[in-house]
Design a protein around this motif. Structure first.
Motif, short mmCIF file in Angstrom:
data_model
loop_
_atom_site.label_atom_id
_atom_site.label_comp_id
_atom_site.label_asym_id
_atom_site.label_seq_id
_atom_site.Cartn_x
_atom_site.Cartn_y
_atom_site.Cartn_z
N TYR A 1 0.86 -1.18 0.00
CA TYR A 1 0.00 0.00 0.00
C TYR A 1 0.90 1.23 0.00
CZ TYR A 1 -3.81 -3.13 1.23
OH TYR A 1 -4.73 -4.14 1.23
N ALA A 2 0.61 2.16 -0.90
CA ALA A 2 1.44 3.36 -1.02
C ALA A 2 0.62 4.60 -0.71
CB ALA A 2 2.02 3.45 -2.43
N GLY A 3 1.34 5.67 -0.37
CA GLY A 3 0.68 6.95 -0.12
C GLY A 3 1.67 8.08 -0.30
N GLY A 4 1.13 9.23 -0.60
CA GLY A 4 1.93 10.45 -0.70
C GLY A 4 1.43 11.46 0.31
N ASN A 5 2.27 12.44 0.62
CA ASN A 5 1.82 13.47 1.55
C ASN A 5 0.74 14.33 0.89
OD1 ASN A 5 4.11 14.40 -0.04
ND2 ASN A 5 4.27 16.19 1.27
N VAL A 6 -0.19 14.81 1.70
CA VAL A 6 -1.30 15.65 1.24
C VAL A 6 -1.34 16.87 2.15
CG1 VAL A 6 -3.79 15.78 0.82
CG2 VAL A 6 -2.57 13.61 0.46
N GLU A 7 -0.92 18.01 1.60
CA GLU A 7 -0.89 19.24 2.39
C GLU A 7 -2.24 19.93 2.38
OE1 GLU A 7 3.81 20.42 1.96
OE2 GLU A 7 2.35 21.61 0.85
N ASN A 8 -2.38 20.88 3.31
CA ASN A 8 -3.60 21.64 3.45
C ASN A 8 -3.21 23.05 3.87
OD1 ASN A 8 -6.07 22.64 5.08
ND2 ASN A 8 -6.82 20.84 3.98
N ALA A 9 -3.99 24.04 3.44
CA ALA A 9 -3.73 25.43 3.81
C ALA A 9 -3.75 25.59 5.34
CB ALA A 9 -4.74 26.38 3.16
#
Length: 144
Positions: free
Chosen positions: A51-59
């Motif tokens: 299972y893979a994932g990337g970072n997800v930024e938010n304001a």
């Protein structure tokens, strides 16, 4: 260093390569418009699934999720619960380690975890969750 090597050597080079590929692909899909610091992670679960994932930024920076936790969420959504290995990839001169929050979350899904820190230039540095988080807080602490 010997313990770290022993921990990561339990995983075949072919498996590390598959984790590297999955993490690199997830890194390319990461969402980091503020820092422009893309991170990818790939988890090998006991089932053999990756299972893979990337970072997800938010304001609202506190709402940001790291790649490692993104991968854990994908694994849990897929029904997996026990992790066997993790590879994290960044585009940095030296491979980067998971942050403290990710270390704690990873400890929920593994007693110890072989971890390979990698960069986009192909450098790999082996370590383990025990080395990165030796005195973690866990379920046993709540059972008192």
């Amino acid at each position: 260093m010997a313990d770290r090597q022993n921990s990561t050597s339990q995983i075949s080079e072919q498996t590390w390569d598959a984790l590297y590929k999955a993490a690199a692909e997830a890194r390319e899909r990461a969402y980091a418009p503020y820092s422009e610091f893309l991170v990818g992670a790939a988890l090998l679960m006991e089932s053999g699934d990756i299972y893979a994932g990337g970072n997800v930024e938010n304001a609202s920076y506190g709402a940001t999720i790291c790649a490692e936790r993104s991968a854990i969420c994908s694994a849990v959504a897929g029904g997996a619960r026990r992790a066997s290995a993790l590879l994290v990839i960044t585009d940095t001169e030296q491979p980067a380690a998971p942050c403290g929050i990710c270390r704690q979350v990873l400890s929920e899904f593994s007693d110890d975890l072989p971890i390979m820190m990698a960069n986009t230039q192909g450098q790999r540095v082996p370590t383990s969750l025990d080395a990165l988080l030796p005195f973690r807080f866990g379920k046993a602490d709540l059972d008192k």
